[in-house]
Design an enzyme around this catalytic site. Sequence first.
Site, PDB file in Angstrom:
ATOM      1  N   ASP A   2     -13.028 -22.488 -15.780  1.00 34.08           N
ATOM      2  CA  ASP A   2     -11.649 -22.991 -15.200  1.00 34.08           C
ATOM      3  C   ASP A   2     -10.624 -21.753 -14.898  1.00 34.08           C
ATOM      4  OD1 ASP A   2     -11.120 -21.923 -17.731  1.00 34.08           O
ATOM      5  OD2 ASP A   2     -10.734 -23.909 -18.661  1.00 34.08           O
ATOM      6  N   ARG A  50      10.081  -3.081  -7.523  1.00 37.33           N
ATOM      7  CA  ARG A  50      11.083  -3.035  -6.197  1.00 37.33           C
ATOM      8  C   ARG A  50      11.944  -3.883  -6.336  1.00 37.33           C
ATOM      9  NH1 ARG A  50       6.163  -2.803  -1.831  1.00 37.33           N
ATOM     10  NH2 ARG A  50       5.017  -3.804  -3.646  1.00 37.33           N
ATOM     11  N   LYS A 108      15.883   3.248   7.212  1.00 36.15           N
ATOM     12  CA  LYS A 108      15.070   2.056   7.521  1.00 36.15           C
ATOM     13  C   LYS A 108      16.010   0.880   7.298  1.00 36.15           C
ATOM     14  CE  LYS A 108      11.648   0.570   4.517  1.00 36.15           C
ATOM     15  NZ  LYS A 108      10.480   0.536   4.036  1.00 36.15           N
TER      16      LYS A 108
HETATM   17  C1  R5P Z   1      10.020   0.853   0.026  1.00 34.98           C
HETATM   18  O1  R5P Z   1      11.275   1.255   0.549  1.00 34.98           O
HETATM   19  C2  R5P Z   1       8.942   1.771  -0.115  1.00 34.98           C
HETATM   20  O2  R5P Z   1       9.153   3.118  -0.176  1.00 34.98           O
HETATM   21  C3  R5P Z   1       7.794   1.600   1.190  1.00 34.98           C
HETATM   22  O3  R5P Z   1       8.526   2.353   2.317  1.00 34.98           O
HETATM   23  C4  R5P Z   1       7.300   0.253   1.555  1.00 34.98           C
HETATM   24  O4  R5P Z   1       7.386  -0.552   0.296  1.00 34.98           O
HETATM   25  C5  R5P Z   1       6.361   0.135   2.291  1.00 34.98           C
HETATM   26  O5  R5P Z   1       6.051  -1.324   2.647  1.00 34.98           O
HETATM   27  P1  R5P Z   1       5.698  -1.667   3.814  1.00 34.98           P
HETATM   28  O6  R5P Z   1       4.255  -0.884   3.856  1.00 34.98           O
HETATM   29  O7  R5P Z   1       5.493  -3.198   3.593  1.00 34.98           O
HETATM   30  O8  R5P Z   1       6.378  -1.595   5.049  1.00 34.98           O
END
Ligand code: R5P
Length: 297
Positions: free
Chosen positions: A37, A94, A192
């Site tokens: 299970d 995160r 980013k």
């Molecule tokens: C987030 O800021 C981390 O440093 C990585 O850049 C991020 O987790 C990468 O995530 P993904 O590969 O999904 O773009």
Amino acid sequence: MSVPTLLHFEEEQAFADALARAAGLQPMRVARHRFPDGEISLRLPTPLPARVVLLRSLYQPNEKLLELLLAGRAARLHGARHLTLVAPYLAYMRQDAEFHPGEVVSQRIVGRFLADLFDAVLTVDPHLHRVATLGEAVPCSHAIALSAAPALGAWVAGKRPHALLVGPDEESAQWVARAAAGQGLAHAVCRKTRHGDHAVDIELPAGLAVAGKAVVLLDDVASTGQTLARAAGLLLQAGAASVDVAVTHALFAGDALALIRQAGVGEVWSTDCIPHASNAVSLAGTLAEALRQLPAG
Ligand code: R5P
């Protein structure tokens, strides 16, 4: 005094052997049975010495967190008085803030869960963005965050002696600066904006000269691969001679690796904090050294 035990699970045998050799621990496997299970049953090698180290890298973490609860509590019942978790990859770091009302701040909750189980927690490049130290996220007696940046920097310098190291986002600045400084490499950091799990925008630093250069993108985690793929595409458009990738944690969810390759990335190098075909740099020695420095008791 008996030799401290390194408890590990079947999937991490190779890393456990390397860590045990380097740290002078006795490796012993936790046996696991899965019931039809889906429930699991664990069996510890007993008796246990007073000092026990448990190795569990927390990629695909949900079931592993339950294993830690079962194994950690049982280890205490079987004689462990000082319990250390070595989690080369530490999950749930995160989500460190409530961005929308009601959102669960999993970093704080998972961190407290681990701190209640373990006296010491060791990890590598945890994703600490809005907290300054691992101890704030995992409030146990010894919360130790090591970095793969020096080892990745040395690996990159061996492969691409004149590389320009580029971090794909502001958070990567700490790792890129450290990797570059150790090898005297040039470095830069992009900006980013994340719009969703699979949607990111990247801006290269204004005026960054990449034409003809061997660029290596360096980051802590590659998950969907969107961040690296987007950054690699922009760098190649700007004239980079090559773009390779070096990451600490090779999560590479789904088709992430294919996406990164399609963007024009050449080599992909990672550490063995998460087992993956791209593993090129071992962190077992670094973790063993940190274990040796933990105070006895
Ligand atoms: C987030 O800021 C981390 O440093 C990585 O850049 C991020 O987790 C990468 O995530 P993904 O590969 O999904 O773009």
